[in-house]
Design an enzyme around this catalytic site. Structure first.
Site, PDB file in Angstrom:
ATOM      1  N   ASN A 167      60.145  18.447  63.403  1.00 13.49           N
ATOM      2  CA  ASN A 167      61.193  18.803  64.344  1.00 13.49           C
ATOM      3  C   ASN A 167      60.651  20.051  65.235  1.00 13.49           C
ATOM      4  OD1 ASN A 167      60.696  21.015  62.493  1.00 13.49           O
ATOM      5  ND2 ASN A 167      62.734  21.028  61.760  1.00 13.49           N
ATOM      6  N   ASP A 223      64.313  15.972  62.101  1.00 13.75           N
ATOM      7  CA  ASP A 223      64.015  16.911  61.006  1.00 13.75           C
ATOM      8  C   ASP A 223      64.146  16.140  59.674  1.00 13.75           C
ATOM      9  OD1 ASP A 223      65.056  18.464  58.717  1.00 13.75           O
ATOM     10  OD2 ASP A 223      65.943  20.007  60.413  1.00 13.75           O
ATOM     11  N   SER A 243      50.405  24.270  46.911  1.00 16.33           N
ATOM     12  CA  SER A 243      49.674  25.457  47.203  1.00 16.33           C
ATOM     13  C   SER A 243      49.190  26.257  45.971  1.00 16.33           C
ATOM     14  CB  SER A 243      51.003  26.568  47.967  1.00 16.33           C
ATOM     15  OG  SER A 243      50.114  27.812  48.037  1.00 16.33           O
ATOM     16  N   TYR A 282      59.203  30.980  48.620  1.00 15.51           N
ATOM     17  CA  TYR A 282      58.423  29.795  49.201  1.00 15.51           C
ATOM     18  C   TYR A 282      57.559  29.243  48.232  1.00 15.51           C
ATOM     19  CZ  TYR A 282      54.084  27.973  51.115  1.00 15.51           C
ATOM     20  OH  TYR A 282      53.289  26.937  51.355  1.00 15.51           O
ATOM     21  N   LYS A 307      57.579  25.142  46.473  1.00 10.73           N
ATOM     22  CA  LYS A 307      56.311  24.293  46.296  1.00 10.73           C
ATOM     23  C   LYS A 307      56.350  23.907  44.719  1.00 10.73           C
ATOM     24  CE  LYS A 307      54.623  24.124  50.502  1.00 10.73           C
ATOM     25  NZ  LYS A 307      54.728  22.840  50.949  1.00 10.73           N
ATOM     26  N   TYR A 366      46.596  23.685  48.060  1.00 13.26           N
ATOM     27  CA  TYR A 366      45.688  24.097  48.924  1.00 13.26           C
ATOM     28  C   TYR A 366      45.563  26.108  48.724  1.00 13.26           C
ATOM     29  CZ  TYR A 366      48.162  20.942  51.993  1.00 13.26           C
ATOM     30  OH  TYR A 366      48.534  19.676  52.455  1.00 13.26           O
ATOM     31  N   ASN A 397      43.404  28.793  50.844  1.00 16.29           N
ATOM     32  CA  ASN A 397      43.601  29.759  51.861  1.00 16.29           C
ATOM     33  C   ASN A 397      43.280  28.827  53.199  1.00 16.29           C
ATOM     34  OD1 ASN A 397      44.203  31.608  49.908  1.00 16.29           O
ATOM     35  ND2 ASN A 397      44.560  32.967  51.602  1.00 16.29           N
TER      36      ASN A 397
HETATM   37  P1  NAD Z   1      52.910  24.511  60.040  1.00 16.90           P
HETATM   38  O1  NAD Z   1      53.930  25.352  60.205  1.00 16.90           O
HETATM   39  O2  NAD Z   1      51.805  24.785  61.126  1.00 16.90           O
HETATM   40  O3  NAD Z   1      52.998  23.030  59.878  1.00 16.90           O
HETATM   41  C1  NAD Z   1      54.417  22.538  59.259  1.00 16.90           C
HETATM   42  C2  NAD Z   1      55.096  21.745  60.426  1.00 16.90           C
HETATM   43  O4  NAD Z   1      56.295  21.231  59.544  1.00 16.90           O
HETATM   44  C3  NAD Z   1      55.335  22.486  61.581  1.00 16.90           C
HETATM   45  O5  NAD Z   1      54.907  21.603  62.780  1.00 16.90           O
HETATM   46  C4  NAD Z   1      56.901  22.429  61.454  1.00 16.90           C
HETATM   47  O6  NAD Z   1      57.541  22.321  62.816  1.00 16.90           O
HETATM   48  C5  NAD Z   1      57.145  21.236  60.652  1.00 16.90           C
HETATM   49  N1  NAD Z   1      58.397  21.274  60.043  1.00 16.90           N
HETATM   50  C6  NAD Z   1      59.000  22.007  59.084  1.00 16.90           C
HETATM   51  N2  NAD Z   1      60.221  21.653  58.522  1.00 16.90           N
HETATM   52  C7  NAD Z   1      60.350  20.838  58.842  1.00 16.90           C
HETATM   53  C8  NAD Z   1      61.551  19.934  58.791  1.00 16.90           C
HETATM   54  N3  NAD Z   1      62.412  20.118  58.056  1.00 16.90           N
HETATM   55  N4  NAD Z   1      61.350  18.430  59.466  1.00 16.90           N
HETATM   56  C9  NAD Z   1      60.394  18.359  60.104  1.00 16.90           C
HETATM   57  N5  NAD Z   1      59.213  18.994  60.555  1.00 16.90           N
HETATM   58  C10 NAD Z   1      59.236  20.125  59.698  1.00 16.90           C
HETATM   59  O7  NAD Z   1      52.293  24.882  58.561  1.00 16.90           O
HETATM   60  P2  NAD Z   1      50.718  24.309  57.920  1.00 16.90           P
HETATM   61  O8  NAD Z   1      50.031  25.625  57.780  1.00 16.90           O
HETATM   62  O9  NAD Z   1      50.256  23.186  58.687  1.00 16.90           O
HETATM   63  O10 NAD Z   1      51.319  23.769  56.538  1.00 16.90           O
HETATM   64  C11 NAD Z   1      51.574  22.403  56.225  1.00 16.90           C
HETATM   65  C12 NAD Z   1      52.017  22.402  54.902  1.00 16.90           C
HETATM   66  O11 NAD Z   1      50.931  22.812  53.981  1.00 16.90           O
HETATM   67  C13 NAD Z   1      53.452  23.187  54.506  1.00 16.90           C
HETATM   68  O12 NAD Z   1      54.204  22.404  53.779  1.00 16.90           O
HETATM   69  C14 NAD Z   1      52.839  24.297  53.956  1.00 16.90           C
HETATM   70  O13 NAD Z   1      53.762  25.034  52.903  1.00 16.90           O
HETATM   71  C15 NAD Z   1      51.533  23.982  53.040  1.00 16.90           C
HETATM   72  N6  NAD Z   1      50.615  24.895  52.651  1.00 16.90           N
HETATM   73  C16 NAD Z   1      50.080  25.722  53.829  1.00 16.90           C
HETATM   74  C17 NAD Z   1      49.155  26.486  53.573  1.00 16.90           C
HETATM   75  C18 NAD Z   1      48.754  27.440  54.581  1.00 16.90           C
HETATM   76  O14 NAD Z   1      48.201  28.694  54.305  1.00 16.90           O
HETATM   77  N7  NAD Z   1      48.726  27.170  56.071  1.00 16.90           N
HETATM   78  C19 NAD Z   1      48.799  26.937  52.249  1.00 16.90           C
HETATM   79  C20 NAD Z   1      49.280  25.926  51.006  1.00 16.90           C
HETATM   80  C21 NAD Z   1      50.126  25.059  51.370  1.00 16.90           C
HETATM   81  C1  WQD Z   2      44.869  37.112  52.522  1.00 15.37           C
HETATM   82  C2  WQD Z   2      44.296  38.402  51.935  1.00 15.37           C
HETATM   83  C3  WQD Z   2      45.649  40.021  51.638  1.00 15.37           C
HETATM   84  C4  WQD Z   2      46.772  40.217  56.171  1.00 15.37           C
HETATM   85  C5  WQD Z   2      49.200  33.341  51.881  1.00 15.37           C
HETATM   86  C6  WQD Z   2      50.471  32.709  50.991  1.00 15.37           C
HETATM   87  C7  WQD Z   2      50.000  31.340  50.267  1.00 15.37           C
HETATM   88  C8  WQD Z   2      49.285  30.531  51.251  1.00 15.37           C
HETATM   89  C9  WQD Z   2      48.213  30.960  51.839  1.00 15.37           C
HETATM   90  C10 WQD Z   2      51.079  28.902  51.978  1.00 15.37           C
HETATM   91  C11 WQD Z   2      45.054  39.289  51.019  1.00 15.37           C
HETATM   92  C12 WQD Z   2      44.999  40.500  53.034  1.00 15.37           C
HETATM   93  C13 WQD Z   2      46.207  39.926  55.045  1.00 15.37           C
HETATM   94  C14 WQD Z   2      46.718  41.576  56.499  1.00 15.37           C
HETATM   95  C15 WQD Z   2      45.076  42.148  54.714  1.00 15.37           C
HETATM   96  N1  WQD Z   2      50.149  29.987  52.102  1.00 15.37           N
HETATM   97  N2  WQD Z   2      45.273  40.911  54.239  1.00 15.37           N
HETATM   98  N3  WQD Z   2      45.607  42.445  56.008  1.00 15.37           N
HETATM   99  O1  WQD Z   2      48.775  36.100  50.910  1.00 15.37           O
HETATM  100  O2  WQD Z   2      46.421  34.909  49.993  1.00 15.37           O
HETATM  101  O3  WQD Z   2      48.356  33.715  50.985  1.00 15.37           O
HETATM  102  O4  WQD Z   2      48.826  32.442  52.616  1.00 15.37           O
HETATM  103  O5  WQD Z   2      51.115  28.188  50.946  1.00 15.37           O
HETATM  104  O6  WQD Z   2      51.141  30.946  49.620  1.00 15.37           O
HETATM  105  O7  WQD Z   2      50.796  33.609  49.973  1.00 15.37           O
HETATM  106  O8  WQD Z   2      46.997  35.114  52.366  1.00 15.37           O
HETATM  107  O9  WQD Z   2      46.071  35.619  54.628  1.00 15.37           O
HETATM  108  O10 WQD Z   2      48.092  36.683  54.113  1.00 15.37           O
HETATM  109  O11 WQD Z   2      46.078  37.152  52.881  1.00 15.37           O
HETATM  110  O12 WQD Z   2      44.637  43.025  54.245  1.00 15.37           O
HETATM  111  O13 WQD Z   2      47.054  41.932  57.705  1.00 15.37           O
HETATM  112  O14 WQD Z   2      44.130  39.097  53.189  1.00 15.37           O
HETATM  113  O15 WQD Z   2      46.214  41.361  51.173  1.00 15.37           O
HETATM  114  O16 WQD Z   2      44.205  39.863  50.230  1.00 15.37           O
HETATM  115  P1  WQD Z   2      47.500  35.115  50.966  1.00 15.37           P
HETATM  116  P2  WQD Z   2      46.854  35.912  53.629  1.00 15.37           P
END
Ligand code: NAD
Ligand code: WQD
Length: 332
Positions: free
Chosen positions: A32, A58, A124, A148, A152, A176, A178
């Site tokens: 979306n 969406d 995550s 958040y 998950k 995943y 980081n």
């Molecule tokens: P991102 O925001 O870049 O990608 C998510 C995409 O989903 C976006 O393009 C957004 O427009 C789309 N989206 C959101 N809600 C929607 C909906 N209701 N319908 C259709 N599209 C929708 O994020 P990402 O980093 O690529 O993450 C992808 C997935 O992995 C997410 O579910 C996120 O929670 C999970 N994840 C991300 C991380 C991270 O650190 N990036 C870590 C663990 C898990």
């Molecule tokens: C990494 C480290 C901070 C920013 C988050 C979500 C997690 C997952 C990945 C989706 C930490 C430090 C950060 C800054 C800093 N997302 N930091 N200064 O918090 O491990 O994970 O993203 O699922 O759910 O919580 O990632 O990149 O924010 O931080 O010192 O400006 O860097 O304290 O130790 P985090 P992050």
């Protein structure tokens, strides 16, 4: 296989689309565009030399999504669509529960209705909460510190129940660590709107002098240099993990950590970035960020044993590719 990728124009989704196409799968994207842009489709075309079907829909809207399932016979779904900003989820919990949990219900319901047999879900490492590292898949899920993370954990439970109730429906839950870095072309990467929350994009903005300095959130953790330890994983390695997870999915429910198994501190990442890219990243030590834990890293052995997957790229590759993307495509 013909695979529906929800959230496919997003950061991890777009890299996974590239790897799916490299592995000769056919891809349809639904997004979306709440956190991504249509421009990503042009970049994907440039990288893959393929037209990719895209629908701006969406995933919480079952009525709009159903025709996509009806018109394409999918073999599998990879469900990335979701909101992911931890801080925002604390301020707007209902948006997060609505978007992330309802989209999982809607997409899995349609997958069942149209006999799609394989479902891969973006979970995550946050579901582990704060327990002893390394995190292993058999650990109990602990309550997380934010909505958040709860979305998950809830989505995992829902999909587990759905898999148990439907014997032909197979689910892989990928946790995943980081994800960082970008495609080596520099054409796709992580492009957060406004000031980044996550470390690597913040470091890139500082290196590019768009932001003055990095605030390091605490240097008094119980870690070797006092700064937080995380398991940074190159997004291309992560994307390859999805291809193997969907290709090899055979049990009713499977759970895999996708991480390198290596903990890297904030200071180590900053120094690696400066060294490999020959840039300066000024920083200041500030207070701890509420909700942060000292250490998070994976035991990634199960993914290696079952899927033959292991992360190959180093922290230097991650920093190099993040900088390449920042230099070329982050003019804002
Ligand atoms: P991102 O925001 O870049 O990608 C998510 C995409 O989903 C976006 O393009 C957004 O427009 C789309 N989206 C959101 N809600 C929607 C909906 N209701 N319908 C259709 N599209 C929708 O994020 P990402 O980093 O690529 O993450 C992808 C997935 O992995 C997410 O579910 C996120 O929670 C999970 N994840 C991300 C991380 C991270 O650190 N990036 C870590 C663990 C898990
Ligand atoms: C990494 C480290 C901070 C920013 C988050 C979500 C997690 C997952 C990945 C989706 C930490 C430090 C950060 C800054 C800093 N997302 N930091 N200064 O918090 O491990 O994970 O993203 O699922 O759910 O919580 O990632 O990149 O924010 O931080 O010192 O400006 O860097 O304290 O130790 P985090 P992050």
């Amino acid at each position: 296989m013909k695979i529906l990728v929800t959230g496919g124009t997003g950061y991890i989704g777009s890299h996974t689309v590239v790897e799916l196409i490299n592995a000769k799968h056919e891809v349809v994207i639904v997004d979306n565009l709440v956190n991504s842009s249509k421009d990503v489709l042009d970049q994907l075309k440039e990288i893959t030399d393929r037209h990719i079907d895209f629908y701006e829909i969406d995933c919480t809207d079952e009525k709009l999504l159903e025709p996509i399932f009806k018109n394409h016979q999918f073999d599998g779904v990879i469900h990335f669509a979701g909101l992911k900003a931890v801080g925002e989820s604390v301020v707007m919990p209902l948006n997060y529960y609505h978007n992330n949990v309802l989209s999982t219900i809607v997409v899995s319901n349609l997958a069942l209705k149209y006999q799609v047999k394989k479902f891969v879900f973006s979970s995550s490492a946050t579901v582990y909460g704060d327990q002893e590292v390394p995190f292993v898949e058999t650990m109990n899920l602990l309550p997380t510190t934010n909505p958040y993370g709860e979305t998950k954990a809830m989505s995992e439970r829902i999909l587990r129940d759905v898999a148990h109730a439907n014997k032909d429906f197979k689910v892989s839950l990928l946790r995943y660590f980081n994800p960082v870095g970008a495609h080596e072309s520099g054409l796709i990467g992580e492009a957060p709107n406004g000031i980044p929350n996550n470390l690597m994009p913040y470091v890139s903005r500082v290196a590019k002098k768009k932001l003055e300095f990095l605030s390091i959130f605490g240097n008094d953790y119980d870690t070797p240099d006092g700064t937080g330890i995380r398991d940074y994983i190159h997004v291309v390695d992560l994307a390859k993990g999805h291809v193997l997870a969907i290709e090899k999915l055979k049990d009713s429910i499977e759970v895999y950590n996708l991480g390198t198994g290596q903990g890297v501190s904030v200071l180590e990442l900053v120094h690696a970035y400066e060294k490999v890219n020959e840039v300066k990243v000024p920083y200041k030590i500030v207070e701890r960020r509420p909700g942060d834990i000292a250490s998070s890293y994976a035991n990634p052995n199960k993914a290696f044993k079952d899927l033959g997957w292991k992360a190959e790229k180093t922290i230097f590759d991650m920093c190099k590719d993040a900088w390449k993307f920042e230099k070329h495509y982050q003019e804002k």
